[in-house]
Scaffold this motif. Structure first.
Motif, PDB file in Angstrom:
ATOM      1  N   VAL A 289      45.372  40.631  49.052  1.00 32.99           N
ATOM      2  CA  VAL A 289      46.297  39.765  48.908  1.00 32.99           C
ATOM      3  C   VAL A 289      47.690  40.358  47.558  1.00 32.99           C
ATOM      4  CG1 VAL A 289      46.742  37.619  47.597  1.00 32.99           C
ATOM      5  CG2 VAL A 289      44.801  37.653  49.418  1.00 32.99           C
ATOM      6  N   CYS A 290      46.834  41.150  46.845  1.00 32.54           N
ATOM      7  CA  CYS A 290      47.604  41.465  45.752  1.00 32.54           C
ATOM      8  C   CYS A 290      48.640  42.614  46.201  1.00 32.54           C
ATOM      9  CB  CYS A 290      46.851  42.243  44.729  1.00 32.54           C
ATOM     10  SG  CYS A 290      47.729  43.317  43.387  1.00 32.54           S
ATOM     11  N   LEU A 291      48.423  43.404  47.083  1.00 30.38           N
ATOM     12  CA  LEU A 291      49.008  44.523  47.631  1.00 30.38           C
ATOM     13  C   LEU A 291      50.012  43.716  48.712  1.00 30.38           C
ATOM     14  CD1 LEU A 291      46.385  47.436  48.185  1.00 30.38           C
ATOM     15  CD2 LEU A 291      48.204  47.389  46.477  1.00 30.38           C
ATOM     16  N   TYR A 292      49.766  43.049  49.264  1.00 31.09           N
ATOM     17  CA  TYR A 292      50.712  42.322  50.556  1.00 31.09           C
ATOM     18  C   TYR A 292      51.724  41.320  49.748  1.00 31.09           C
ATOM     19  CZ  TYR A 292      52.276  40.304  54.736  1.00 31.09           C
ATOM     20  OH  TYR A 292      53.129  39.855  55.747  1.00 31.09           O
ATOM     21  N   SER A 293      51.411  41.043  48.594  1.00 28.83           N
ATOM     22  CA  SER A 293      52.275  40.042  47.746  1.00 28.83           C
ATOM     23  C   SER A 293      53.206  41.096  47.238  1.00 28.83           C
ATOM     24  CB  SER A 293      51.689  39.454  46.688  1.00 28.83           C
ATOM     25  OG  SER A 293      50.595  38.527  47.109  1.00 28.83           O
ATOM     26  N   LEU A 294      53.068  42.173  46.792  1.00 27.51           N
ATOM     27  CA  LEU A 294      53.990  43.256  46.121  1.00 27.51           C
ATOM     28  C   LEU A 294      54.678  43.725  47.299  1.00 27.51           C
ATOM     29  CD1 LEU A 294      51.643  44.965  43.858  1.00 27.51           C
ATOM     30  CD2 LEU A 294      53.558  43.545  43.440  1.00 27.51           C
ATOM     31  N   TYR A 295      54.323  44.109  48.540  1.00 29.33           N
ATOM     32  CA  TYR A 295      54.944  44.412  49.676  1.00 29.33           C
ATOM     33  C   TYR A 295      55.824  43.378  50.357  1.00 29.33           C
ATOM     34  CZ  TYR A 295      55.920  45.380  54.666  1.00 29.33           C
ATOM     35  OH  TYR A 295      56.594  45.786  55.907  1.00 29.33           O
ATOM     36  N   ARG A 296      55.674  41.937  50.176  1.00 34.80           N
ATOM     37  CA  ARG A 296      56.753  40.953  50.651  1.00 34.80           C
ATOM     38  C   ARG A 296      57.615  41.082  49.611  1.00 34.80           C
ATOM     39  NH1 ARG A 296      57.344  40.331  55.371  1.00 34.80           N
ATOM     40  NH2 ARG A 296      58.706  38.635  54.547  1.00 34.80           N
ATOM     41  N   VAL A 297      57.533  41.397  48.356  1.00 32.79           N
ATOM     42  CA  VAL A 297      58.586  41.571  47.369  1.00 32.79           C
ATOM     43  C   VAL A 297      59.687  42.227  47.663  1.00 32.79           C
ATOM     44  CG1 VAL A 297      59.274  42.044  44.926  1.00 32.79           C
ATOM     45  CG2 VAL A 297      57.155  40.744  45.397  1.00 32.79           C
ATOM     46  N   THR A 298      59.268  43.371  48.310  1.00 33.80           N
ATOM     47  CA  THR A 298      60.171  44.542  48.730  1.00 33.80           C
ATOM     48  C   THR A 298      60.831  44.298  49.745  1.00 33.80           C
ATOM     49  OG1 THR A 298      58.548  46.095  50.105  1.00 33.80           O
ATOM     50  CG2 THR A 298      58.646  46.147  47.653  1.00 33.80           C
TER      51      THR A 298
ATOM     52  N   VAL B 294      49.620  39.574  40.518  1.00 39.10           N
ATOM     53  CA  VAL B 294      49.028  39.598  39.280  1.00 39.10           C
ATOM     54  C   VAL B 294      47.744  39.028  39.342  1.00 39.10           C
ATOM     55  CG1 VAL B 294      49.095  39.054  36.689  1.00 39.10           C
ATOM     56  CG2 VAL B 294      51.127  39.945  38.058  1.00 39.10           C
ATOM     57  N   CYS B 295      47.560  37.828  39.794  1.00 38.81           N
ATOM     58  CA  CYS B 295      46.373  36.951  39.801  1.00 38.81           C
ATOM     59  C   CYS B 295      45.453  37.502  40.570  1.00 38.81           C
ATOM     60  CB  CYS B 295      46.790  35.619  40.149  1.00 38.81           C
ATOM     61  SG  CYS B 295      47.461  34.634  38.903  1.00 38.81           S
ATOM     62  N   ALA B 296      45.785  37.912  41.953  1.00 35.40           N
ATOM     63  CA  ALA B 296      44.922  38.781  42.856  1.00 35.40           C
ATOM     64  C   ALA B 296      44.252  40.101  42.183  1.00 35.40           C
ATOM     65  CB  ALA B 296      45.551  38.816  44.047  1.00 35.40           C
ATOM     66  N   GLY B 297      45.285  40.877  41.485  1.00 37.40           N
ATOM     67  CA  GLY B 297      44.981  42.113  41.135  1.00 37.40           C
ATOM     68  C   GLY B 297      44.115  41.990  40.116  1.00 37.40           C
ATOM     69  N   LEU B 298      44.057  40.959  39.139  1.00 43.04           N
ATOM     70  CA  LEU B 298      43.185  40.842  38.123  1.00 43.04           C
ATOM     71  C   LEU B 298      41.829  40.049  38.661  1.00 43.04           C
ATOM     72  CD1 LEU B 298      45.271  38.865  35.304  1.00 43.04           C
ATOM     73  CD2 LEU B 298      44.535  41.282  35.460  1.00 43.04           C
ATOM     74  N   GLY B 299      41.943  39.241  39.763  1.00 45.41           N
ATOM     75  CA  GLY B 299      40.812  39.004  40.355  1.00 45.41           C
ATOM     76  C   GLY B 299      39.772  40.100  40.939  1.00 45.41           C
ATOM     77  N   SER B 300      40.517  40.954  41.601  1.00 38.77           N
ATOM     78  CA  SER B 300      40.061  42.048  41.801  1.00 38.77           C
ATOM     79  C   SER B 300      39.088  42.966  40.771  1.00 38.77           C
ATOM     80  CB  SER B 300      40.911  43.103  42.728  1.00 38.77           C
ATOM     81  OG  SER B 300      41.545  42.430  43.736  1.00 38.77           O
ATOM     82  N   VAL B 301      39.836  43.176  39.760  1.00 36.38           N
ATOM     83  CA  VAL B 301      39.132  43.957  38.571  1.00 36.38           C
ATOM     84  C   VAL B 301      38.000  43.023  38.071  1.00 36.38           C
ATOM     85  CG1 VAL B 301      39.583  44.412  36.282  1.00 36.38           C
ATOM     86  CG2 VAL B 301      41.231  44.759  37.996  1.00 36.38           C
ATOM     87  N   MET B 302      38.243  41.625  38.056  1.00 37.62           N
ATOM     88  CA  MET B 302      36.703  40.782  37.464  1.00 37.62           C
ATOM     89  C   MET B 302      35.676  40.989  38.519  1.00 37.62           C
ATOM     90  SD  MET B 302      38.089  40.163  34.718  1.00 37.62           S
ATOM     91  CE  MET B 302      36.226  39.823  34.382  1.00 37.62           C
ATOM     92  N   ALA B 303      36.154  40.779  39.967  1.00 38.16           N
ATOM     93  CA  ALA B 303      35.110  41.232  40.882  1.00 38.16           C
ATOM     94  C   ALA B 303      34.244  42.360  40.940  1.00 38.16           C
ATOM     95  CB  ALA B 303      35.697  41.029  42.492  1.00 38.16           C
ATOM     96  N   LEU B 304      35.071  43.619  40.478  1.00 39.06           N
ATOM     97  CA  LEU B 304      34.414  44.635  40.406  1.00 39.06           C
ATOM     98  C   LEU B 304      33.585  44.700  39.356  1.00 39.06           C
ATOM     99  CD1 LEU B 304      34.210  47.785  41.376  1.00 39.06           C
ATOM    100  CD2 LEU B 304      36.092  48.259  39.915  1.00 39.06           C
TER     101      LEU B 304
END
Length: 441
Positions: free
Chosen positions: A368-377, A269-279
């Protein structure tokens, strides 16, 4: 009890706050001055990476020197080295000289953090260690913010800003040199090779490398980017201060959430929101400075806690005697990311891709966001996550235990091999003695 301990270490906290102010000022100051001197973005990025090279080198060499001459004398010498390196950069405006001096600054600052955190660990006990470290880290972040604000009223094109940094470093000597504190000791811990750690907790390694690269990009090239889009020196200071302040305010709340829920989800969540703010930041110009401050503060709130989250996630899957060694390995990986980060984004900007600054950071945080979600699975949540609770970590800090782990890794392996050889030799001698007794019987 806590109040008494805070009073006992007040001089130590005063010294490190001044050091934090200097660290906050120096990176932005040099980035702005390099722009004024037309060093070019790539050259500036290489210069800024020298700090992280020095910091990494300091983690492997400085502890030996500290043990040899003592903590107090080492602190005085290292602070003098840091002050001298800053003044030389003001006197001798040359990229090569700046690279060497920036390396020395990183070396000195890393060793100073070793001393301060060792003192804190000595004064604290298990009941209040977290509280004392939180106070320490808030002061570090506060110093970083104050450093940016002080720079806003000092001209980076002149000598005064450099003199202020050197003066504050020297003033930081006074409280710690007149205090009387028992010097800390080191403890043996289990070593954790990077390869083994990557197999065990790959997300911790990936997160450390990427996020430290992003931090190096922002601290090293961020002021230059802010200048390119039209912000004044005072506005650049607010730009950097907003980033740090956002991270400081968000550390504790995000940490509490990560202790209650799966850390990998919080990281995503943090990395995803960080990506949005960077954009969003990539689209903003100097005409909406207030919006830039708001967005960069939110960006800092999202990305600055990620390194600490990754460290806590790693510890969730380790035994207690592995935690110090694992953190040492993560420091190495993060240091490599820091060294690569600033030159990488500077190379893009050198070829006119100024807008790629935040876009590259966006891409990295998205990984980081995508890899974190991948590791959850791929793996279940740690059963005993609450036993290794989240701890706030500053942007560039380590402890004596961690650094000693890095220094002694090779020596430990050699000693272990010699010990095993001796034990095997003793077993052979015992066997021969037993055989001899049987023959005599």
């Amino acid at each position: 009890m806590l109040k008494q301990q805070l009073r006992a270490i007040s001089s130590l906290l005063t010294s490190i706050t001044m050091i934090g102010i200097c660290v906050g000022m120096t990176s932005t100051l040099l980035s702005l001055r390099a722009t004024i001197e037309n060093f070019g973005t790539l050259t500036t990025g290489v210069i800024m990476s020298a700090y992280f090279i020095g910091f990494l080198f300091g983690t492997t060499r400085a502890p030996k020197d500290i043990r040899r001459v003592g903590y107090i004398r080492a602190f005085g010498g290292l602070a003098a080295l840091a002050a001298a390196s800053i003044l030389i950069q003001a006197i001798w405006i040359d990229p090569t000289v700046w690279f060497v001096m920036r390396f020395l600054t990183g070396f000195a600052i890393s060793a100073i953090f070793v001393i301060v955190e060792s003192w804190l660990n000595t004064m604290a006990d298990n009941k209040n260690r977290g509280t004392l470290l939180s106070v320490y880290l808030v002061l570090i972040y506060g110093g970083l913010v104050a450093g940016q604000l002080i720079l806003g009223v000092a001209d980076p094109a002149g000598f005064m800003a450099f003199a202020i940094v050197a003066l504050l470093i020297n003033l930081a000597l006074i409280p710690i040199l007149i205090s009387v504190t028992v010097e800390p000791t080191t403890h043996e811990s289990k070593k954790v090779p990077i390869r083994s750690l990557f197999k065990l907790v790959p997300l911790g390694i990936v997160n450390a490398f990427i996020m430290q690269a992003c931090y190096a990009m922002f601290y090293g090239i961020g002021p230059m980017y802010a200048t390119y889009i039209g912000l004044s020196v005072a506005q650049v200071s607010l730009f950097m201060a907003s980033f740090i302040l956002g991270g400081m305010l968000a550390q504790a709340p995000i940490g509490l959430l990560s202790d209650r829920f799966d850390r990998r989800i919080i990281m995503a969540v943090c990395a995803g929101l960080g990506s949005v703010m960077a954009l969003v930041l990539a689209q903003l110009g100097a005409s909406v400075a207030w919006l830039i401050y708001l967005c960069v503060g939110l960006f800092g709130a999202c990305v600055l806690p990620l390194y600490s989250l990754g460290m806590a996630h790693t510890n969730d899957y380790l035994e207690k005697d592995q935690m110090v060694g694992a953190t040492g390995a993560i420091i190495k990986i993060g240091g490599v990311g820091s060294i690569i980060g600033a030159p990488a984004v500077a190379a893009l900007m050198q070829f006119g891709a100024v807008d790629f600054f935040f876009l590259l950071i966006m891409a990295l945080t998205a990984v980081v966001c995508l890899y974190s979600l991948y590791r959850v699975t791929r793996r279940a949540k740690a059963d005993e996550q609450l036993t290794s609770s989240y701890a706030m970590l500053g942007p560039s800090q380590t402890s004596d235990e961690l650094l000693t782990t890095l220094v002694d890794e090779h020596e430990y392996q050699v000693e272990l091999a010699e010990r095993e050889a001796e034990e095997e030799g003793d077993e052979d001698d015992e066997k021969e003695a037993a055989d001899e007794i049987k023959e005599r019987s």
